[in-house]
Design a protein around this motif. Structure first.
Motif: not given
Length: 516
Positions: A263-283
């Motif tokens: 949840t703490e990690a999720a709070k740092k992500v304001d826009q999941p739709w743009t965050s999912i494009l980051q390399p760390r979420y590539r898989p």
């Protein structure tokens, strides 16, 4: 080069708790959302093969049927874009709805999203049943699509978050089981309503969609929300109490801490739709796109959308075509039970690989038999023996899908995303699924008319591609807690380079536990 990969049991936390009656009941009630999708998949194909329905809304199709019967071309009897638009318009609406559903699911919770979908589906069912013109009929279909979009977005996530890791696969496949039950129920209802004198049986078929809608509405109203969702909305004590109730123990500190970390990690992500494009979420991004893409290109909707139409087109009689759809529906349900039994025992990868091989074999067999009997020109007929053999091949193909790509296409995307992008990941999964469901639904009859028996070889080719992809790029996720799935990616031969060490929730605590 090794394929897939796995996570050693020593690398993940084993939480305390037991499988409670409470979690079983909540997951089964939530899984009833699959009835919405399944009933519509099954009902639309049967209704669009009923002459009274076609006469009222699609008279041009009846005229085309008449012309086709004169030419005896068995491939092109139902090639109508307007008719396929009736079926596939639902999936365009579901596509749009899935984006809104991901926002609702994240902000207001999984429960509210399921309830919204059920109510929309209920209203759409009533409108379809009473429709007197094509406008009302299509509007009702669009509302059904909203219901399907919301349910398909929220239900798999809800179940994956509620279920203990040891049986997460089996409980999540309850969603696909509900889909198959809905398809079978629709086939039986179509078989009965087609015999009603007076030409109004199709109305009964359509309006009976209110039954699964009422079940889902009542169920989602009574269900609690998941601990993950409650915590995500800032209620830690309530989330802990729900987790204790779900796991049947007061000792949930380790799992609750992982939820807090997520949840703490999720709070740092304001826009999941743009965050999912980051390399760390590539898989996660790649699999949430390719799994639903491949699921639709197995060719299953060729059978499930238009089973009665397909059988009728290939020379079965009216009653025989509907009954054949019922038989394949029964096979679908029974084969899904196989998946429920085996998914947490043998794993996701094994089912994907075996199912892919079996689907390929029988798609080639179906295409070859149709080629031999009807040739390129579509001139020919099926004997009783031929029809039975063709039905057997189709059932073997349906069985393979039902214990592999059918349930796993919903299970795997719902369990592979960390909390901060989970709603976006599932939204992408549903959106891609609906895009290609729409495309296949819209172009299938034209493809059958122009590609003829080659259509089955076309889909068989994609089955080969997707099976190879699974072998090399899909890691095993059975028995891995949902908030520790990142460890699977970190240890994978290809995806490991995308997953940073700080994404491995609970790993350091697990290492400490082994050192002491």
């Amino acid at each position: 080069m090794e394929g897939g990969g796995f996570v050693a049991a020593s690398k993940v936390n084993i939480y305390e708790g037991r499988v409670t009656a409470f979690v079983i009941c909540t997951c089964l009630i939530a899984a009833s959302g699959g009835l919405l999708f399944g009933y519509d998949l099954g009902i639309s194909g049967g209704v669009t093969s009923m002459e009274p329905f076609l006469k009222k809304f699609f008279p041009s199709v009846l005229e085309q049927q008449s012309k086709a019967s004169q030419t005896e071309n068995q491939y092109c009897k139902f090639d109508s874009q307007l008719l396929t638009l009736f079926t596939s318009s639902l999936y365009l609406a579901a596509l749009v709805a899935s984006f809104f559903a991901s926002i609702v699911t994240r902000i207001f919770g999984r429960k509210i999203s399921m309830l919204a979908g059920a109510v929309a589906f209920l209203i759409g069912s009533i409108l379809n049943g009473v429709a007197m013109n094509i406008g009302v009929l299509i509007f009702g279909r669009l509302l059904l699509g909203v219901g399907v979009g919301f349910a398909n977005q929220s239900v798999p996530v809800y179940i994956s978050e509620m279920a203990p890791a040891s049986i997460r696969g089996a409980l999540n496949i309850g969603f696909q089981m509900a889909v198959t039950i809905g398809i079978l129920a629709a086939g039986l209802i179509n078989y009965g309503t087609a015999k009603i004198e007076g030409g109004w049986g199709w109305r009964l078929s359509l309006v009976l969609a209110v039954v699964p809608a009422v079940v889902m509405t009542a169920g989602s109203y009574l269900l609690p929300d998941t601990p993950n969702s409650i915590l995500e909305r800032g209620q830690p004590e309530k989330a802990r109490q729900m987790l204790q109730k779900v796991r049947g123990t007061q000792h949930v500190d380790a799992e609750f801490q992982d939820l807090l970390d997520a949840t703490e990690a999720a709070k740092k992500v304001d826009q999941p739709w743009t965050s999912i494009l980051q390399p760390r979420y590539r898989p996660q991004l790649v699999l949430c796109i390719l799994i639903p893409f491949f699921q639709q290109l197995t060719g299953i909707n060729v059978v499930m959308f238009y089973a009665p139409v397909l059988f009728k087109t290939l020379g079965f009689g009216d009653d025989a075509s509907l009954m054949s759809a019922v038989i394949s529906g029964i096979v679908n349900v029974l084969a899904t039970m196989v998946s429920i039994y085996s998914v947490d025992k043998f794993g996701r990868r094994m089912l994907f690989l075996e199912g892919g091989a079996q689907m390929f074999i029988f798609q080639i067999a179906i295409g070859t038999m149709i080629a031999v009997r009807f040739g390129v020109n579509g001139d020919g007929e099926l004997s009783r023996w031929d029809a039975n053999i063709l039905l057997l091949f189709i059932c073997a193909y349906v069985a393979a899908f039902a214990w592999s790509w059918g349930p796993l296409g919903w299970l795997v995307p719902s369990e592979i995303c960390p909390l901060e992008i989970r709603s976006a990941g599932q939204g992408i999964n549903v959106a891609v699924n609906m895009i290609f469901t729409f495309i296949i639904g819209q172009v299938f009859l034209s493809m059958l008319c122009h590609m003829k028996f080659g259509l089955f070889f076309f889909f068989a080719g994609f089955v080969v591609i997707m099976t190879v992809f699974v072998y090399y790029f899909l890691p095993e996720t059975k028995n891995v807690p949902i908030e520790e799935i990142n460890q699977v990616w970190k240890q994978h031969w290809f995806w490991g380079k995308y997953t940073p060490d700080e994404a491995l929730i609970g790993l350091s605590r697990n290492d400490e536990g082994r050192d002491t």
